[in-house]
Design a protein around this motif. Structure first.
Motif, PDB file in Angstrom:
ATOM      1  N   GLU A  96       0.723  -1.465  -0.113  1.00 11.13           N
ATOM      2  CA  GLU A  96      -0.217  -0.046  -0.040  1.00 11.13           C
ATOM      3  C   GLU A  96       0.649   1.113   0.053  1.00 11.13           C
ATOM      4  N   LYS A  97       1.917   1.163   0.839  1.00  4.51           N
ATOM      5  CA  LYS A  97       3.166   2.485   0.747  1.00  4.51           C
ATOM      6  C   LYS A  97       3.491   2.642  -1.122  1.00  4.51           C
ATOM      7  N   VAL A  98       3.221   1.554  -1.741  1.00  5.30           N
ATOM      8  CA  VAL A  98       3.388   2.176  -2.838  1.00  5.30           C
ATOM      9  C   VAL A  98       2.724   2.988  -4.095  1.00  5.30           C
ATOM     10  N   LEU A  99       1.608   2.882  -2.967  1.00 13.74           N
ATOM     11  CA  LEU A  99       0.570   3.699  -4.261  1.00 13.74           C
ATOM     12  C   LEU A  99       0.752   4.870  -3.818  1.00 13.74           C
ATOM     13  N   ILE A 100       1.752   5.889  -3.268  1.00 10.50           N
ATOM     14  CA  ILE A 100       2.299   7.009  -2.892  1.00 10.50           C
ATOM     15  C   ILE A 100       3.269   6.906  -4.708  1.00 10.50           C
ATOM     16  N   ILE A 101       4.048   6.338  -5.596  1.00 12.41           N
ATOM     17  CA  ILE A 101       3.703   6.672  -6.862  1.00 12.41           C
ATOM     18  C   ILE A 101       2.538   6.420  -7.901  1.00 12.41           C
TER      19      ILE A 101
ATOM     20  N   GLU B  15      13.529   1.150 -13.583  1.00 12.41           N
ATOM     21  CA  GLU B  15      12.736   2.356 -13.719  1.00 12.41           C
ATOM     22  C   GLU B  15      11.641   2.602 -12.284  1.00 12.41           C
ATOM     23  N   PHE B  16      11.182   2.141 -12.331  1.00 13.21           N
ATOM     24  CA  PHE B  16       9.892   2.174 -11.690  1.00 13.21           C
ATOM     25  C   PHE B  16      10.846   1.863  -9.923  1.00 13.21           C
ATOM     26  N   THR B  17      11.955   0.819 -10.204  1.00  9.65           N
ATOM     27  CA  THR B  17      12.261   0.108  -8.845  1.00  9.65           C
ATOM     28  C   THR B  17      12.852   1.019  -7.782  1.00  9.65           C
ATOM     29  N   SER B  18      13.319   2.024  -9.399  1.00 11.63           N
ATOM     30  CA  SER B  18      14.107   3.529  -8.107  1.00 11.63           C
ATOM     31  C   SER B  18      13.470   4.787  -7.965  1.00 11.63           C
ATOM     32  N   ILE B  19      12.010   4.933  -8.544  1.00 12.57           N
ATOM     33  CA  ILE B  19      11.419   5.766  -8.238  1.00 12.57           C
ATOM     34  C   ILE B  19      11.076   5.330  -6.668  1.00 12.57           C
ATOM     35  N   CYS B  20      10.338   3.848  -7.027  1.00 15.72           N
ATOM     36  CA  CYS B  20      10.936   4.103  -5.210  1.00 15.72           C
ATOM     37  C   CYS B  20      11.047   3.700  -4.234  1.00 15.72           C
TER      38      CYS B  20
ATOM     39  N   ASP C 299      10.231 -12.142 -12.265  1.00 19.01           N
ATOM     40  CA  ASP C 299      10.727 -11.135 -11.672  1.00 19.01           C
ATOM     41  C   ASP C 299      10.552 -10.069 -11.055  1.00 19.01           C
ATOM     42  N   LYS C 300      10.952 -10.574  -9.820  1.00 20.48           N
ATOM     43  CA  LYS C 300      10.308  -9.272  -8.055  1.00 20.48           C
ATOM     44  C   LYS C 300      11.219  -8.395  -8.025  1.00 20.48           C
ATOM     45  N   PHE C 301      10.212  -6.718  -8.181  1.00 18.98           N
ATOM     46  CA  PHE C 301      11.609  -6.142  -7.574  1.00 18.98           C
ATOM     47  C   PHE C 301      11.250  -5.274  -5.888  1.00 18.98           C
ATOM     48  N   MET C 302      11.567  -5.311  -5.355  1.00 18.13           N
ATOM     49  CA  MET C 302      11.993  -4.840  -3.999  1.00 18.13           C
ATOM     50  C   MET C 302      12.731  -3.567  -4.286  1.00 18.13           C
ATOM     51  N   VAL C 303      12.703  -2.584  -2.976  1.00 19.76           N
ATOM     52  CA  VAL C 303      12.777  -1.996  -2.163  1.00 19.76           C
ATOM     53  C   VAL C 303      13.356  -2.105  -1.303  1.00 19.76           C
TER      54      VAL C 303
ATOM     55  N   ASP D  47      13.657   6.353  -4.036  1.00 19.96           N
ATOM     56  CA  ASP D  47      14.031   7.648  -3.417  1.00 19.96           C
ATOM     57  C   ASP D  47      12.830   7.725  -2.866  1.00 19.96           C
ATOM     58  N   PHE D  48      11.525   7.598  -3.320  1.00 11.92           N
ATOM     59  CA  PHE D  48      10.395   7.944  -2.219  1.00 11.92           C
ATOM     60  C   PHE D  48       9.952   7.600  -1.277  1.00 11.92           C
TER      61      PHE D  48
END
Length: 252
Positions: A84-89, A115-120, A138-142, A122-123
């Motif tokens: 749900e925290k990714v909704l900020i993006i 690119e999406f992972t890099s945005i997340c 492929d599952k991407f994680m911050v 940072d945010f």
């Protein structure tokens, strides 16, 4: 600022942060990985004595077969609460008219995924990023922090998981041979369940159809005959709740 300019700026920042992340924790030295959606923990390890745990937030997944991206907040089968925290993006994308940050799933490529992972990153103020490969998905994680977890949590984390071709690693569940998502057959459980719930040590997700319940009642419970009719099979937790939703809603 155009989306391409914005995303390139974040990607350049990711490269710098990722370099420091790899050096600090020697990420490339670990040959194995495992993640647990329920606890949102990523384990990198060579052995039980050589391991490290990280808390993560799921960004999304990229299907190499379908060539599509899906944001974690759009993934109904995911049980990770932090998605749900990714909704900020998504909200940021709506304000700036960046379509790729608004749509739940769409045709894409791996470069987009980074690119999406890099945005997340940072945010969400992450310390690094990680990608796991589960059967072509492929599952991407911050990565948010290193986790110093106690022995009890380690034991729970290492409990047996089932590897699902569709959903990846998840807790095991058991259903009768008749349950599927094409024909409504009813849904009976050993106890009331909800996705992501904590289970007692000896409990498992267990369900069976109306016909199995009829046979079970006729034989006074589970025994050799009723179990032979049910032919219980192993599925993952996510598959279990898809079966539950389909059969229960369709019965209303």
């Amino acid at each position: 600022m155009s989306y391409n300019e914005f995303s390139q700026e974040k990607l350049d920042k990711l490269i710098q942060i990722q370099d420091l992340f790899k050096k600090k924790f020697d990420i490339d030295a670990y040959e194995n990985w495992f993640y647990d959606s329920e606890s949102e923990l990523l384990r990198l390890y060579n052995s039980d004595e050589d391991e490290i745990y990280f808390k993560y937030i799921p960004v999304g997944s990229y299907s190499r077969e379908k060539k599509t991206w899906m944001w974690s907040w759009f993934n109904k089968s995911s049980i990770e609460k932090s998605k749900e925290k990714v909704l900020i993006i998504k909200e940021f994308g709506a304000k700036n008219h960046y379509e790729k940050l608004q749509e739940g799933t769409f045709p894409s490529d791996e470069f987009d995924a980074w690119e999406f992972t890099s945005i997340c990153l940072d945010f969400l103020n992450g310390i690094g990023a990680y990608k796991v490969d589960s059967n072509g998905l492929d599952k991407f994680m911050v990565i948010m922090a290193v986790e110093d977890i106690d022995s009890k949590t380690v034991q729970q984390f290492k409990q047996k998981k089932v590897e699902c071709a569709e959903h990846g690693p998840s807790r095991p569940a058991f259903v009768c041979q008749h349950l599927d998502c094409s024909t409504v057959r009813g849904f009976h459980e050993a106890f009331d369940t909800s996705k992501g719930m904590e289970l007692e040590e000896d409990d498992d997700f267990q369900a069976w159809c109306d016909e199995c319940e009829k046979v079970r009642s006729e034989h006074g419970g589970w025994n050799e005959e009723s179990e032979r009719f049910a032919q219980i099979k192993l599925v993952c937790e996510n598959c279990y709740f898809e079966l539950k939703e389909f059969n229960q809603i369709s019965n209303n």
